[in-house]
Design a protein around this motif. Structure first.
Motif, mmCIF file in Angstrom:
data_model
loop_
_atom_site.group_PDB
_atom_site.id
_atom_site.type_symbol
_atom_site.label_atom_id
_atom_site.label_comp_id
_atom_site.label_asym_id
_atom_site.label_seq_id
_atom_site.Cartn_x
_atom_site.Cartn_y
_atom_site.Cartn_z
ATOM 1 N N GLY A 54 0.813 -1.212 0.000
ATOM 2 C CA GLY A 54 0.000 0.000 0.000
ATOM 3 C C GLY A 54 0.843 1.256 0.000
ATOM 4 N N LEU A 55 1.862 1.274 0.839
ATOM 5 C CA LEU A 55 2.736 2.448 0.904
ATOM 6 C C LEU A 55 3.471 2.672 -0.410
ATOM 7 N N LEU A 56 3.933 1.589 -1.015
ATOM 8 C CA LEU A 56 4.669 1.715 -2.270
ATOM 9 C C LEU A 56 3.774 2.153 -3.427
ATOM 10 N N SER A 57 2.482 1.969 -3.302
ATOM 11 C CA SER A 57 1.566 2.361 -4.374
ATOM 12 C C SER A 57 1.252 3.856 -4.358
ATOM 13 N N MET A 58 1.641 4.555 -3.303
ATOM 14 C CA MET A 58 1.366 5.988 -3.204
ATOM 15 C C MET A 58 2.528 6.769 -3.813
ATOM 16 N N ARG A 59 2.202 7.652 -4.744
ATOM 17 C CA ARG A 59 3.275 8.337 -5.475
ATOM 18 C C ARG A 59 4.097 9.283 -4.615
ATOM 19 N N GLU A 60 3.575 9.736 -3.480
ATOM 20 C CA GLU A 60 4.342 10.627 -2.615
ATOM 21 C C GLU A 60 5.403 9.884 -1.786
ATOM 22 N N ASN A 61 5.308 8.565 -1.761
ATOM 23 C CA ASN A 61 6.261 7.764 -0.999
ATOM 24 C C ASN A 61 7.399 7.302 -1.892
ATOM 25 N N PHE A 62 8.562 7.128 -1.297
ATOM 26 C CA PHE A 62 9.716 6.609 -2.031
ATOM 27 C C PHE A 62 10.534 5.710 -1.125
ATOM 28 N N ILE A 63 11.262 4.810 -1.755
ATOM 29 C CA ILE A 63 12.073 3.860 -1.005
ATOM 30 C C ILE A 63 13.458 3.795 -1.620
ATOM 31 N N ILE A 64 14.438 3.642 -0.745
ATOM 32 C CA ILE A 64 15.822 3.489 -1.181
ATOM 33 C C ILE A 64 16.340 2.237 -0.499
ATOM 34 N N THR A 65 16.898 1.338 -1.283
ATOM 35 C CA THR A 65 17.462 0.116 -0.721
ATOM 36 C C THR A 65 18.981 0.200 -0.782
ATOM 37 N N GLY A 66 19.618 -0.460 0.161
ATOM 38 C CA GLY A 66 21.067 -0.406 0.254
ATOM 39 C C GLY A 66 21.741 -1.617 -0.348
ATOM 40 N N GLY B 101 23.721 -3.449 1.367
ATOM 41 C CA GLY B 101 23.556 -4.430 2.425
ATOM 42 C C GLY B 101 22.084 -4.594 2.734
ATOM 43 N N PRO B 102 21.755 -5.387 3.736
ATOM 44 C CA PRO B 102 20.347 -5.607 4.075
ATOM 45 C C PRO B 102 19.772 -4.397 4.822
ATOM 46 N N SER B 103 19.359 -3.378 4.032
ATOM 47 C CA SER B 103 18.853 -2.152 4.625
ATOM 48 C C SER B 103 17.962 -1.424 3.626
ATOM 49 N N PHE B 104 17.072 -0.598 4.166
ATOM 50 C CA PHE B 104 16.258 0.265 3.329
ATOM 51 C C PHE B 104 15.748 1.418 4.167
ATOM 52 N N ILE B 105 15.340 2.469 3.466
ATOM 53 C CA ILE B 105 14.687 3.610 4.095
ATOM 54 C C ILE B 105 13.504 3.991 3.218
ATOM 55 N N MET B 106 12.385 4.275 3.858
ATOM 56 C CA MET B 106 11.189 4.701 3.137
ATOM 57 C C MET B 106 10.839 6.101 3.601
ATOM 58 N N GLY B 107 10.557 6.963 2.632
ATOM 59 C CA GLY B 107 10.204 8.336 2.944
ATOM 60 C C GLY B 107 8.938 8.755 2.233
ATOM 61 N N ARG B 108 8.472 9.925 2.622
ATOM 62 C CA ARG B 108 7.279 10.536 2.022
ATOM 63 C C ARG B 108 7.592 12.009 1.806
ATOM 64 N N TYR B 109 7.097 12.538 0.684
ATOM 65 C CA TYR B 109 7.274 13.955 0.391
ATOM 66 C C TYR B 109 5.907 14.586 0.160
ATOM 67 N N ALA B 110 5.655 15.694 0.838
ATOM 68 C CA ALA B 110 4.433 16.471 0.616
ATOM 69 C C ALA B 110 4.661 17.895 1.100
ATOM 70 N N ALA B 111 4.217 18.844 0.328
ATOM 71 C CA ALA B 111 4.205 20.261 0.724
ATOM 72 C C ALA B 111 5.546 20.753 1.255
ATOM 73 N N ASN B 112 6.601 20.514 0.506
ATOM 74 C CA ASN B 112 7.957 20.963 0.853
ATOM 75 C C ASN B 112 8.549 20.307 2.082
ATOM 76 N N GLU B 113 7.936 19.214 2.564
ATOM 77 C CA GLU B 113 8.450 18.510 3.736
ATOM 78 C C GLU B 113 8.589 17.028 3.411
ATOM 79 N N ALA B 114 9.687 16.450 3.854
ATOM 80 C CA ALA B 114 9.908 15.016 3.706
ATOM 81 C C ALA B 114 9.856 14.381 5.086
ATOM 82 N N GLU B 115 9.389 13.151 5.116
ATOM 83 C CA GLU B 115 9.287 12.420 6.382
ATOM 84 C C GLU B 115 9.894 11.034 6.216
ATOM 85 N N VAL B 116 10.740 10.650 7.150
ATOM 86 C CA VAL B 116 11.228 9.282 7.191
ATOM 87 C C VAL B 116 10.100 8.433 7.764
#
Length: 140
Positions: A27-39, A41-56
């Motif tokens: 569900g989170l990956l289907s939202m265009r405001e969300n993004f994911i970065i994989t490393g 190694g065994p790691s990832f970070i998921m963020g969201r961008y809206a209205a000039n603010e990003a959230e981990v």
């Protein structure tokens, strides 16, 4: 990483009564405001961008790969992506007892900007506060 792989890594990375499910990640990956970065190694970070603010939304590093700097690499990659989306501020929430994560965030320029009382539930089913941390993102 697939939603299945993300859910598996998330579950082993966090001690929580309810880790994020495959359905949660899909569900989170289907939202265009969300993004994911994989490393590498065994790691990832998921963020969201809206209205000039990003959230981990979440940052996960497999327990066996901790101490190698993967969390820092992921956080910096997230900030680079947030800046590319023109975010001016980054925010996140972290459990008040997660001293390793708090140390990482503070060392990367985040500061406490709020608190969410009794936000997280521990494996022992007690409630603990979340610290809200923020950092202005400088564009160069």
């Amino acid at each position: 990483m697939s939603p299945e792989e993300l859910a598996t890594l998330h579950a082993v990375s966090f001690q929580t009564p309810r880790p994020w499910s495959v359905k949660d990640f899909a569900g989170l990956l289907s939202m265009r405001e969300n993004f994911i970065i994989t490393g590498d190694g065994p790691s990832f970070i998921m963020g969201r961008y809206a209205a000039n603010e990003a959230e981990v939304l979440t940052l996960a590093v497999h327990p066996e790969a901790r101490g190698l700097g993967l969390g820092r690499v992921m956080l910096r990659a997230y900030e680079k992506e947030a800046k590319s989306r023109l975010a001016l501020m980054s925010v996140l929430e972290v459990a008040e007892n997660n001293s390793v994560a708090i140390s990482l965030y503070l060392s990367e320029g985040y500061s406490e900007s709020g608190r969410r009382p009794r936000y997280y539930t521990t494996p022992e089913n007690t409630k603990i506060d979340a610290l809200v941390l923020s950092k202005p993102l400088k564009h160069t």
